[in-house]
Design a protein around this motif. Structure first.
Motif, PDB file in Angstrom:
ATOM      1  N   TRP A 193     -11.194 -43.174 -44.091  1.00  0.00           N
ATOM      2  CA  TRP A 193     -10.427 -44.164 -43.318  1.00  0.00           C
ATOM      3  C   TRP A 193     -11.337 -45.259 -42.764  1.00  0.00           C
ATOM      4  CZ3 TRP A 193      -5.554 -45.096 -43.654  1.00  0.00           C
ATOM      5  CH2 TRP A 193      -4.664 -44.078 -44.015  1.00  0.00           C
TER       6      TRP A 193
ATOM      7  N   ILE B   3     -11.541 -47.915 -45.351  1.00  0.00           N
ATOM      8  CA  ILE B   3     -10.343 -48.749 -45.323  1.00  0.00           C
ATOM      9  C   ILE B   3     -10.473 -49.798 -44.221  1.00  0.00           C
ATOM     10  CG2 ILE B   3      -7.859 -48.771 -44.852  1.00  0.00           C
ATOM     11  CD1 ILE B   3      -8.459 -47.558 -47.534  1.00  0.00           C
TER      12      ILE B   3
ATOM     13  N   LEU C 135      -7.449 -41.242 -50.604  1.00  0.00           N
ATOM     14  CA  LEU C 135      -6.462 -40.913 -49.572  1.00  0.00           C
ATOM     15  C   LEU C 135      -5.102 -40.602 -50.192  1.00  0.00           C
ATOM     16  CD1 LEU C 135      -7.526 -43.589 -46.949  1.00  0.00           C
ATOM     17  CD2 LEU C 135      -7.698 -41.103 -46.668  1.00  0.00           C
TER      18      LEU C 135
END
Length: 280
Positions: free
Chosen positions: A37, A40, A27
């Motif tokens: 994402w 994450i 990212l």
């Protein structure tokens, strides 16, 4: 099954860190998408949970970890909506499946209640060595109510946090005439270190070769994570609390079936107050 669990936790945590770090790197370099994402979110939720355990001195968690489960579910949806092979696999198998195994399988102790710890019965005889090297038998403690807390070791943050919570109740326990005994199969040096750290006049015991745990039926075979074995090797003790009256009769026990679930010391005090007429 416990042999498999011994090998689970450290590879799982390592995989969380690798996947999370890879996602951050991707990212930062502007190559990420929704799937990255999702890594994450899923891996980060569990890394945050373990950091919370290690840094906050919390002695218990919820059984199902709903916040983490919600984050994992949302991350899986994100990974499928914008499927990208590597980050989606990270989310589905590390942040998702492996985390579910930790919450629903690894954390469970699958223990039956020990038939040697029946409420109303006499506490079986056992012995241990205190932090000063003195041999103590549980019969030596007759004459006063006793809280026995069996914990896995100083390597277990939940165990240490539970001891800390109990130490904070020292004055009230002392005023009630309650003896408190903390017993672990960890090394005697680690036991001394813990006694020195908390510096309260509790009895800190070393359960050599799990003799006391065997006498009480609370041995956890292959229960120590790989690399964190007790002085007894891979085996350890199942986290257990026992409260006895002055005659050694068992008033109450807590034999948790999930290593993340521990009773609060305030509950011990409440039970002792409820049995005030029996504990003398």
């Amino acid at each position: 099954m416990n042999k498999i669990k011994r090998w689970f936790i450290f590879p799982y945590m390592f995989a969380l860190i690798i996947s999370f770090g890879h996602a951050i790197y991707t990212l930062i370099n502007g190559q990420g998408n929704l799937a990255w994402w999702s890594v994450i979110l899923s891996s980060g939720a569990m890394i945050g949970f373990f950091a919370y355990l290690g840094l906050s001195s919390v002695s218990a968690t919820s059984r199902q970890l709903p916040l983490q489960l919600f984050a994992i579910a949302a991350a899986v949806v994100m990974a499928l909506l914008d499927f990208d092979l590597l980050p989606s696999l990270y989310t589905l198998f590390i942040g998702g499946l492996a985390s579910l195994l930790y919450i629903l399988w690894y954390s469970s102790l699958s223990r039956p209640a020990s038939d040697k710890l029946a409420v109303g019965g006499a506490l079986p005889s056992f012995e241990f060595v205190d932090d000063k090297g003195q041999l103590i038998r549980n019969q030596d403690l007759l004459g006063a109510p006793v809280i026995y807390l069996f914990y896995r070791g100083a390597w277990c943050p939940l165990c240490v946090a539970q001891i800390k919570d109990l130490c904070m109740q020292y004055q009230e326990l002392h005023d009630m005439g309650i003896k408190t005994v903390l017993i672990s199969p960890q090394s005697q040096d680690d036991t001394r270190g813990l006694a020195k750290k908390f510096n309260v006049p509790f009895i800190f015991g070393f359960d050599k070769d799990l003799n006391a745990a065997n006498a009480l039926g609370i041995v956890h075979c292959d229960g120590s994570p790989l690399g964190l074995g007790s002085a007894a090797g891979a085996d350890t003790v199942l986290p257990t609390v026992i409260i006895t009256d002055a005659a050694g009769k068992i008033l109450w026990t807590h034999q948790t079936d999930n290593y993340r679930i521990r009773p609060e010391p305030s509950l011990f005090l409440s039970i002792l107050r409820d049995h005030q007429h029996q504990i003398i």
